[in-house]
Scaffold this active site. Structure first.
Site, mmCIF file in Angstrom:
data_model
loop_
_atom_site.group_PDB
_atom_site.id
_atom_site.type_symbol
_atom_site.label_atom_id
_atom_site.label_comp_id
_atom_site.label_asym_id
_atom_site.label_seq_id
_atom_site.Cartn_x
_atom_site.Cartn_y
_atom_site.Cartn_z
ATOM 1 N N ASP A 1 0.952 -1.194 0.054
ATOM 2 C CA ASP A 1 0.189 -0.016 0.146
ATOM 3 C C ASP A 1 1.320 1.219 -0.108
ATOM 4 O OD1 ASP A 1 -2.282 1.471 -0.059
ATOM 5 O OD2 ASP A 1 -3.625 0.760 1.528
ATOM 6 N N ASP B 1 -11.029 1.602 -3.159
ATOM 7 C CA ASP B 1 -11.291 1.603 -2.204
ATOM 8 C C ASP B 1 -12.985 1.876 -1.913
ATOM 9 O OD1 ASP B 1 -9.099 1.197 -1.026
ATOM 10 O OD2 ASP B 1 -8.551 3.389 0.288
#
Length: 689
Positions: free
Chosen positions: A444, A512
């Site tokens: 990430d 997301d």
């Protein structure tokens, strides 16, 4: 295929359907000749002898016709190359020669002590271009070094396609008429960004399956810029590369070199769909590692647990995931250091002893015992001020001297351009991957560059480029040392997706936003350039708690996520037995259609703007259709979908694969399928008899 004229000054690269031609004049001017339908060498040579227009002094005959315009001399377009030495600025190059090896054409130029090489490689109908600078003299400052300038043929008008967005709403397709002047997109954030994907396409009157489309995609995971310019005489050029502005990329000392990232171009006469399928095939064949291997169905623990995790809790989720048919179990954020919230722990990549007293190996062993692979989440390029790493090395972050260190998500960006930071991350991550049987890493990147300073370096702005080069080197090193580990690129969703990172990762986290209806538009835009094989998509809980609290059926959520690499991210301990049983049916169905979805040719049957949207995948004699009914008005029947890519003379059988699938669609004459009005989503499989 490469053809070269007898005088060695005209070059023609050809793929199955297209050709690309350039020519060097006797005055060492590198001119663009052709990009489009396939032609022969004689055609290219005929184009090479056409004289340049005779303009008044206020215009340049080179503008819009040069293959790679440099700064300086008789040209006024945006330069692709801008250099500065202690004495002067600009480039005045001369042609030295060419060579071809391993399918790559290299055109060599020189400006004093600086060697400039333009690289070309045709892969099917995608042309890869990049530039190498080699300095053999005093230091040279590289202000700008774009990878390529693309020149389009004369047309009356052009339409520009781009992908724009923001966090939670990435990859949205936008098309607009191109007007005189420049359209500039890019990122000044240090990563590819949620705001734009580094891709553009231009057409005049293309439809989804017909018409000419020119597309360009940049392989760079840092700040970047693509400028599309319609010049005064209506010619169009596209220039792009690393870095957003011209404030300086790096310096080249004696004996040093720099090679730009690849800027790839594609011409197609098959409309937007044909261009997409060509881009997808190119990435599966030449970019994405091990793309011939289908990606497994995964479960990720984040939305079920967030930071409140324990080994016992993860074991309970793993047992339910295995019973559902999941093949890869991933422990997300919260397993390491003092990571009980987003305020601490980043940088300390050792398991939290209270949560995992025996490390990760006991959990990984149990996950393997359940028949699944094991994965973890990391964010190596970041650090929390509340961490052992930051307390020991506060100078390892990007910062400006005498200025406040800006925190986003309570974290700072490590200066990955530093060799000591690179070595620390290598030791931490190599040790982590050696400590337990880990099969997958979700990598990430959860904030942008803001205070991008490096006080101790004589040329601190080089960190914008060297951070990305160090990231690539670290991923390459880890993949070589741990060849069985797969990597996913994530940046708060779709903030780092491009050809550069895709060359080093196995899939990407698209957004997301896991709302299944929102995802249809995001996935529609994503599919313009990238294949389903890399597009991770999750089924999460309903109502969608993260963004909009919209409720949706389990059927709709699964069929939406089945358009890419299927994942599950809900709290399985709260799912009913009926939901778990239905989910098992969808997972089983996905495994049956997975080869077609992940490796097949994609046809976008209906865009997600209306009440019905659908996509189709074709691989060999089998096809899969995924359809979603967003809304139905006044009791109108659902329109039939006309399929593509099939043999009209063949007979196709509709395969039934269990209760979850039976009756979902009705097969109609003439290679059409129609969704029943009482269903909000459906899957159909057809196989040639």
């Amino acid at each position: 295929m490469l053809d070269i004229s007898e005088d060695g000054r005209t070059w023609l690269l050809s793929g199955p359907a297209s050709s690309y031609a350039v020519h060097v004049t006797d005055r060492d001017e590198l001119l663009h000749l052709h990009w489009g339908p396939r032609i022969g060498l004689a055609d290219a040579e005929a184009l090479a002898v056409r004289p340049l227009p005779d303009y008044w002094p206020f215009e340049s005959p080179l503008d819009g016709r040069e293959e790679y315009p440099v700064e300086g001399g008789p040209r006024f377009v945006r330069p692709a190359l801008s250099l500065r030495t202690g004495e002067r600025r600009g480039t005045e190059w001369s042609y030295e020669g060419h060579d071809a090896e391993g399918g790559e054409l290299r055109l060599r130029f020189r400006d004093g002590d600086l060697a400039i090489t333009l690289h070309y490689r045709m892969r099917d109908d995608v042309i890869e271009r990049r530039v190498t600078l080699e300095n053999h003299g005093p230091a040279v400052e590289v202000l700008r070094a774009d990878s390529a300038t693309w020149t389009l043929p004369d047309r009356d008008s052009w339409r520009l396609s781009q992908l724009h967005g923001r966090w939670g709403a990435e990859s949205r397709l936008e098309r607009s008429l191109l007007t005189h002047g420049e359209k500039v997109i890019g990122s000044r954030r240090g990563h590819t960004s949620h705001q734009h994907l580094p891709w553009v396409a231009l057409d005049t009157d293309a439809t989804e399956e017909r018409g000419e489309v020119y597309g360009c995609a940049l392989g760079w995971s840092g700040s970047w810029r693509i400028a599309v310019a319609q010049l005064p005489d209506a010619r169009v050029q596209i220039t792009g590369g690393a870095g957003y502005d011209d404030s300086g990329l790096l310096t080249l000392g004696t004996g040093e070199s720099y090679t730009t990232p690849v800027f790839a171009g594609l011409w197609s006469d098959g409309g937007f769909g044909g261009a997409s399928r060509a881009w997808h095939a190119y990435q599966r064949t030449h970019v994405v590692p091990d793309a011939d291997q289908d990606r497994p169905v995964l479960f990720n623990s984040w939305e079920a647990t967030e930071f409140d995790i324990s080994e016992e809790q993860q074991r309970a989720l793993a047992e339910r995931a295995a019973a559902m048919g999941v093949e890869l179990f991933v422990v997300d954020d919260g397993w390491f250091g003092a990571r009980t919230s987003d305020r601490a722990g980043l940088g300390d990549w050792t398991p939290n002893p209270d949560r995992f007293p025996g490390g990760l190996k006991p959990l990984a062993d149990q996950v393997h015992g359940l028949g699944m692979q094991f994965g973890i989440w990391v964010e190596p390029e970041m650090v929390n001020p509340d961490s052992d790493l930051y307390r020991a090395h506060p100078d390892w972050v990007q910062y400006q001297p005498g200025r406040k260190r800006t925190e986003f998500r309570n974290q700072l960006v490590l200066n990955l351009a530093r060799e000591d930071v690179q070595e620390y991350l290598w030791e931490q991550l190599d040790g982590l991957l050696s400590s337990a049987p880990i099969d997958y890493v979700k990598w990430d990147f959860n904030r942008c560059f803001s205070d991008a300073g490096w006080p101790d370096d004589p040329y601190p702005q080089r960190l914008w480029v060297d951070h990305v080069r160090a990231l690539y080197a670290l991923l390459d090193r880890l993949r070589a040392a741990h060849p069985g580990v797969a990597f996913e690129s994530c940046s708060g969703g779709g903030g780092r997706i491009d050809l550069g990172v895709l060359g080093r990762t196995d899939q990407v986290w698209t957004s997301d936003n896991t709302d299944p209806l929102d995802r249809l538009a995001i996935q529609h835009g994503f599919s313009q350039i990238h294949p389903a094989r890399v597009m991770a998509a999750w089924v999460t809980d309903s109502p969608n708690a993260m963004l909009n609290h919209r409720a949706s059926s389990l059927r709709f959520r699964f069929v939406s996520a089945m358009a890419g690499v299927l994942g599950v991210g809900g709290d399985l301990t709260k799912w009913t037995e009926e939901e778990l049983a239905e989910a098992r049916g969808w997972v089983d169905l996905y495994k049956e259609i997975r080869p077609v979805v992940q490796r097949g040719d994609l046809y976008r049957l209906r865009a997600p703007e209306g009440g019905l949207s659908a996509v189709q995948y074709v691989l060999g004699g089998e096809t899969v259709v995924l359809a979603w009914l967003h809304a139905q008005r006044y009791g109108e029947p659902v329109p039939a979908l006309r399929l593509h890519g099939l043999d009209p003379s063949a007979t196709y059988e509709c395969l039934k694969t269990g209760e979850v699938h039976r009756g979902a669609v009705l097969l109609h004459h003439g290679l059409r399928v129609s969704l029943r009005g009482d269903l909000d989503a459906a899957v159909v499989r057809l196989k040639r008899k």
